[in-house]
Design an enzyme around this catalytic site. Sequence first.
Site, PDB file in Angstrom:
ATOM      1  CG  ASP A   1      13.644  29.415   1.203  1.00 54.19           C
ATOM      2  OD1 ASP A   1      14.687  29.612   1.532  1.00 54.19           O
ATOM      3  OD2 ASP A   1      12.722  30.120   1.905  1.00 54.19           O
TER       4      ASP A   1
ATOM      5  CG  ASP B   1       6.523  25.872   9.674  1.00 49.38           C
ATOM      6  OD1 ASP B   1       6.266  25.834   8.389  1.00 49.38           O
ATOM      7  OD2 ASP B   1       7.332  26.908  10.204  1.00 49.38           O
TER       8      ASP B   1
ATOM      9  CG  ASP C   1      14.003  35.220   2.797  1.00 51.55           C
ATOM     10  OD1 ASP C   1      13.032  34.084   2.661  1.00 51.55           O
ATOM     11  OD2 ASP C   1      14.471  35.416   4.039  1.00 51.55           O
TER      12      ASP C   1
HETATM   13  P1  ATP Z   1      10.114  34.553   6.837  1.00 52.70           P
HETATM   14  O1  ATP Z   1      11.057  34.434   5.756  1.00 52.70           O
HETATM   15  O2  ATP Z   1       9.016  35.631   6.468  1.00 52.70           O
HETATM   16  O3  ATP Z   1      10.712  34.556   8.295  1.00 52.70           O
HETATM   17  P2  ATP Z   1       9.397  31.887   6.259  1.00 52.70           P
HETATM   18  O4  ATP Z   1       8.316  31.019   6.607  1.00 52.70           O
HETATM   19  O5  ATP Z   1       9.837  31.941   4.862  1.00 52.70           O
HETATM   20  O6  ATP Z   1       9.186  33.157   6.923  1.00 52.70           O
HETATM   21  P3  ATP Z   1      12.093  30.798   6.440  1.00 52.70           P
HETATM   22  O7  ATP Z   1      12.731  30.778   7.782  1.00 52.70           O
HETATM   23  O8  ATP Z   1      12.422  31.570   5.492  1.00 52.70           O
HETATM   24  O9  ATP Z   1      10.683  31.230   6.935  1.00 52.70           O
HETATM   25  O10 ATP Z   1      11.764  29.329   6.077  1.00 52.70           O
HETATM   26  C1  ATP Z   1      11.302  28.870   4.756  1.00 52.70           C
HETATM   27  C2  ATP Z   1      10.224  27.914   4.759  1.00 52.70           C
HETATM   28  O11 ATP Z   1      11.134  26.611   5.175  1.00 52.70           O
HETATM   29  C3  ATP Z   1       9.129  28.148   5.661  1.00 52.70           C
HETATM   30  O12 ATP Z   1       8.209  28.635   4.877  1.00 52.70           O
HETATM   31  C4  ATP Z   1       8.924  26.738   5.921  1.00 52.70           C
HETATM   32  O13 ATP Z   1       8.034  25.861   4.950  1.00 52.70           O
HETATM   33  C5  ATP Z   1      10.123  26.033   6.219  1.00 52.70           C
HETATM   34  N1  ATP Z   1      10.375  26.041   7.280  1.00 52.70           N
HETATM   35  C6  ATP Z   1      11.254  26.942   7.995  1.00 52.70           C
HETATM   36  N2  ATP Z   1      11.376  26.676   9.440  1.00 52.70           N
HETATM   37  C7  ATP Z   1      10.699  25.640   9.537  1.00 52.70           C
HETATM   38  C8  ATP Z   1      10.619  24.660  10.685  1.00 52.70           C
HETATM   39  N3  ATP Z   1      10.922  24.914  12.019  1.00 52.70           N
HETATM   40  N4  ATP Z   1       9.910  23.660  10.590  1.00 52.70           N
HETATM   41  C9  ATP Z   1       9.368  23.211   9.658  1.00 52.70           C
HETATM   42  N5  ATP Z   1       9.565  23.848   8.376  1.00 52.70           N
HETATM   43  C10 ATP Z   1      10.203  25.124   8.401  1.00 52.70           C
HETATM   44 MG    MG Z   2      11.720  33.045   4.150  1.00 53.26          MG
END
Ligand code: ATP
Ligand code: MG
Length: 456
Positions: A73, A151, A71
């Site tokens: 962002d 994070d 996905d």
């Molecule tokens: P995936 O989509 O593969 O699960 P992701 O890192 O993209 O991994 P998402 O939940 O889509 O996870 O989150 C998008 C972004 O938002 C992350 O890459 C990070 O920068 C931020 N993020 C998400 N969750 C947290 C958190 N708990 N604390 C801080 N930043 C976060």
């Molecule tokens: Mg993601």
Amino acid sequence: MITKFLGHVFSGRIFKARQPKTIPFGVHGVARERVSRCALTVTQTLQRHEFAAFVVGGAVRDLLLGRKPKDYDVATDATPEEVRRIFRRSRIIGRRFRIVHVMCGPETVEVSTFRGGDAAEDDEARKSDEHGRILRDNVFGNQEQDATRRDFTLNALFYDPASQEIWDYHDGVSDLRKRRLRMIGDPEKRYREDPVRLLRAVRLAASRGLEIEARSRKPIRSLAHLLASVPPSRLFDEMLKLLLSGHAVECVTKLRKEGLHHGVLPLLDVILEQPLGERFVMLALKTTDERIQADKSVSPAFLFAALLWHEVLAAWKNIEASGIPTIPALYQAMEQVTQVQAEKLAIPRRFGSDMKEIWALQPRLLQRAGHRPYRLLEHVRFRAGYDFLLLRCESGEVEPAIAEWWTRFQRVGEAERQQMLVRDSEPKKRRRRRRRRKDEGGRMKEEGGGRKEKEE
Ligand code: ATP
Ligand code: MG
């Protein structure tokens, strides 16, 4: 005009922020063509309206790793209302932090306004509990603050499709090259702010082949108990991501290694602490991983049906031992397990009925006489029920011959099917069973001239 100026001040657009490293295309090699159409449209449109707009987070990380992002962002200095006004097919969502979903065709991109970090700690808008967990953090900030509140360093990269540059405030690209997962800021404080980061660390390391840097790894075990303060539905969402990451087996093994089980994660206890079902559950996870890696669809309900199957089996046996006939006993066991476990694990209701259908098909798949196999082939959940049976056979719970029979029955023509049908003295057996059930007061339905047992 004044409102717009104040908007700029609050969104941090005129603050002097620390300069990021800008890494050109020639160095990182991620071409804009690899970015999804919708993410491209969103960034281009926002930039045309003179807002800053970048692809951010996991998508940039995965593009750099040569993977296709799940996905996208987008981070921007436009407020949610401004974004909403620009895109006709968009809506503002979220309570904790308001973001905008922008839809293009079947794709949805999440657009969030740069968010503030520590600077706003005392602010009314940023509240935390006694463990340091942030309960509310809805303050806008500038791009640097937005990077800092993320994070891990490799999750805090901004990609500008227009210039094809990556903006890097925390040396994320260098960590990514070293395959190092490093928490931004003080790891213990960051885990306390949001204990879900403990799970994210393990999931990202296991699924992307990264090493958790020593300082970021050290507090994990001792802070595991904080997961108890996370709302069950959020834990469920994170566990679902982990189980559907395509690397569930590695994730679960790593969670155990890092001490994130034993009463900390109820779902993990179900996976790891069942002496009889562990082989079956690990097989289910392995099969799920293989399907995801082969780009095939997987059903979360199937996975949860597998995770809880041995609980159902145990309950079924107990209930049967108390004198309830087989099929009603299975239904009672399914009810019991879904009520207790599904609630404890916060499994959404919509999965519950699919899980039950898969379980209820299991005894039916053992019956291979008369019209029954034909009726089963027509059942909407036949495929899932059959796949489930294959797992049971592979784990040694059921005779492999039964799965082989079904595999063949689906493949062959009508004449051979007729040959395959198991000839049994079904009517006699049924009569005997019904009489016994009636004596025992088992649940049966009288329908027209004949009786129909409540098995389907
Ligand atoms: P995936 O989509 O593969 O699960 P992701 O890192 O993209 O991994 P998402 O939940 O889509 O996870 O989150 C998008 C972004 O938002 C992350 O890459 C990070 O920068 C931020 N993020 C998400 N969750 C947290 C958190 N708990 N604390 C801080 N930043 C976060
Ligand atoms: Mg993601």
